[in-house]
Design an enzyme around this catalytic site. Structure first.
Site, PDB file in Angstrom:
ATOM      1  N   CYS A 142      21.387  82.213   8.486  1.00 58.02           N
ATOM      2  CA  CYS A 142      21.201  80.783   8.193  1.00 58.02           C
ATOM      3  C   CYS A 142      20.008  80.233   8.963  1.00 58.02           C
ATOM      4  CB  CYS A 142      22.460  80.015   8.555  1.00 58.02           C
ATOM      5  SG  CYS A 142      23.043  80.388  10.212  1.00 58.02           S
ATOM      6  N   GLU A 180      28.420  73.553   8.109  1.00 60.57           N
ATOM      7  CA  GLU A 180      27.178  74.284   8.430  1.00 60.57           C
ATOM      8  C   GLU A 180      26.731  74.923   7.126  1.00 60.57           C
ATOM      9  OE1 GLU A 180      25.832  74.092  11.320  1.00 60.57           O
ATOM     10  OE2 GLU A 180      27.488  73.375  12.554  1.00 60.57           O
TER      11      GLU A 180
END
Ligand code: NAP
Length: 520
Positions: free
Chosen positions: A295, A256
């Site tokens: 994020c 990720e």
């Protein structure tokens, strides 16, 4: 100053040297120190694999779910203390701290409930059974069984509680022991979470280990049954996923990473309409919550040419209402960035963006914070930029400035051309589209769906229900293609796939169905 310890082989390891200092980013005062020097990584791995793994695999999903429920409950009991640590080490406001800490306990509780529903089983059927032979006596069924290694969970600095909780929930429910490695600069919160679990003696020995500080050469000892679940920058991801032994052993790796998430306003959305206001509220929240260090935060805002001036006017008005300062000051709505390095990177990044975009709000430089000592703290005003007419490509779609920073990009074409422009980001975690027009939504999905792991469609009909595009709900997949790492986490039971081996069972139908737990 607090010394953070690692928890390995069923005991606490305190290093004697090699410390990294953790600071309060609002005051720059030291709050803790961490080091993993002297840790025996091979013994750490062996204890997790040989003690934690068998203990978890012997349990049913319901029993593992009960563990997760106890973990969630124990962390929730210490909520106030965890929020305080988040404010003091991460620089988050109380709201931002709740987002992280409650996100962790909520996700753990969600997976606890899934475990309860799965009941007394130890493996998961995957899809429907299928006839393989001339008659249905020869039957096939895919199942997921727990991998027999250890899951190493490496997390980024920005979500020390949620990052830990969401990975731990899926791995433990799948039946894998975990070694948790938080980013050193904000590791205090994760360390305290693990300490709470150890004190409460919830998990079997070896089920959870913690490394505060460097992992040393731990990753070079991972093998074919292990998992590396990594969240962080694309640069670190590249280094880790290229590890020779990981490639040689086909160790499962989930990444990720960076993401230049986009918000797109549809052509049908008129200034002042409910959907317009929804987009503004969402985007301001995404820019400022946790000081933009998410994020999933919006970095690029695509606005139809005709509405750009009104949009920027309303955005700057709202961003101007933010009070930047020390999280302990009650008037403050946005805290500092988490570290000095983050501030330097953000200021440098804004300067690069400013070569192709005009700053329309914010200075792009460090500022003093309300309630913080003058000259101290990693404070940065929210910064909004407007792309210059010839800035179609390049840095805006390439550089993730990890702070309260976003760029407005005017666009003229239809939804499909906006989707293509979003695709220049090379793959994102989430794209948000604001439209009340069915055709606009469908043509955007067809043209741009492949560029993001999640498409969040804001419209007047659901405005009052929407939590914002930045929330990674455990029911929905978290992860995106390309520069976002190509990984997938969460998504309900899909999260367990990373920590499981899919086996195609073939044989006599009654035997297969009983083994897979699909017999009536
Ligand atoms: P980072 O510098 O890449 O660090 C991430 C993690 O990797 C930290 O725990 C770090 O530990 C560890 N690490 C670094 N080098 C390592 C090595 N050689 N071996 C083992 N571990 C190593 O990223 P960050 O600054 O913490 O996080 C910011 C980035 O994360 C942003 O780009 C953001 O977009 C991304 N992010 C992505 C998601 C997502 O879900 N896609 C979520 C959050 C953040 P140390 O701290 O000890 O170096």
């Amino acid at each position: 100053m607090k010394t953070l310890k690692s928890y390995v082989c069923g005991r606490w390891h305190e290093a004697q040297d090699g410390f990294v200092t953790l600071v309060n980013p609002a005051t720059e005062e030291a709050v803790a120190r961490a080091s993993s020097l002297g840790l025996d990584v091979e013994a750490t791995l062996a204890h997790a694999r040989d003690a934690g793994g068998p203990a978890l695999r012997a349990m049913t999903f319901a029993q593992r779910g009960a563990l997760l429920k106890a973990v969630s409950g124990a962390l929730h009991e210490h909520r106030e203390e965890l929020l305080d640590i988040s404010m003091d080490n991460n620089g988050t406001t109380r709201g931002g701290a709740k987002f992280d800490v409650d996100g962790a306990t909520g996700t753990l509780a969600f997976y606890a409930a899934l475990g309860r529903k799965l009941g007394d089983r130890r493996l998961l059927a995957d899809g429907e059974g299928v006839q393989l032979g001339r008659t249905s006596r020869f039957w096939g069924q895919h199942v997921l069984v727990p991998r027999r290694g250890v899951a190493v969970l490496i997390n980024a600095f920005n979500f020390p509680a949620w990052g830990f909780g969401e990975k731990a929930a899926a791995a433990l429910l799948a039946g894998m022991p975990i070694i948790v490695k938080p980013a050193t600069s904000t590791s205090w919160l994760t360390a305290r979470c693990v300490e709470i679990l150890v004190e409460a003696a919830i998990l079997p020995s070896g089920a959870v280990s913690l490394i505060c500080g460097s992992t040393g050469d731990l990753l070079s000892h991972l093998g074919p049954q292990d998992v590396l679940a990594f969240t962080g920058s694309a640069a670190t991801a590249l280094k880790l996923r290229a590890g020779e032994n990981l490639l040689k052993s086909s160790t499962r790796v989930n990444i990720e990473a960076d993401s230049l998430n986009a918000a797109v306003l549809g052509h049908d959305v008129r200034p002042g309409s409910e959907t317009w206001n929804l987009s503004l509220a969402d985007i301001v929240r995404e820019m400022t919550q946790k000081s933009g260090q998410k994020c999933t935060a919006v970095r690029r805002i695509f606005v139809p040419q005709a509405g750009v001036d009104s949009f920027i006017e309303m955005m700057t008005e709202r961003l101007g209402e933010e009070v930047i300062g020390a999280p302990r000051d009650g008037s403050v709505t946005m805290g500092p960035l988490a570290t000095a390095a983050q501030l330097t990177d953000a200021v440098t990044g804004i300067a690069r963006l400013a070569e192709v975009a005009a700053i329309v709000h914010g200075s792009g430089r460090r500022c003093d914070g309300v309630g913080a000592p003058a000259g101290k703290g990693y404070f940065l005003e929210p910064t909004l930029l407007r792309a210059k007419a010839d800035a179609a490509d390049g840095v805006i779609h390439d550089l993730e400035v990890f702070g309260p920073v976003a760029t407005v990009i005017p666009y003229a074409g239809d939804a499909a051309s906006a989707a293509a422009a979003v695709g220049r980001g090379g793959g994102s975690l989430v794209t948000s589209l604001y439209t009340d027009d069915q055709a606009e939504a469908e043509s955007f999905l067809a043209a741009g769906g492949a560029f993001a792991g999640r498409l969040y469609i804001g419209s007047a009909k659901v405005a009052e229900l929407l939590p914002g595009s930045g929330i990674a709900l455990p029911q929905s997949q978290h992860g995106g293609p390309g520069r976002a790492g190509g990984g997938a986490e969460l998504g309900g039971l899909r999260a367990l796939e990373l920590y499981s081996q899919r086996v195609a069972l073939q044989g006599n139908r009654p035997l297969i169905e009983r083994a897979a737990g699909t017999a009536d």
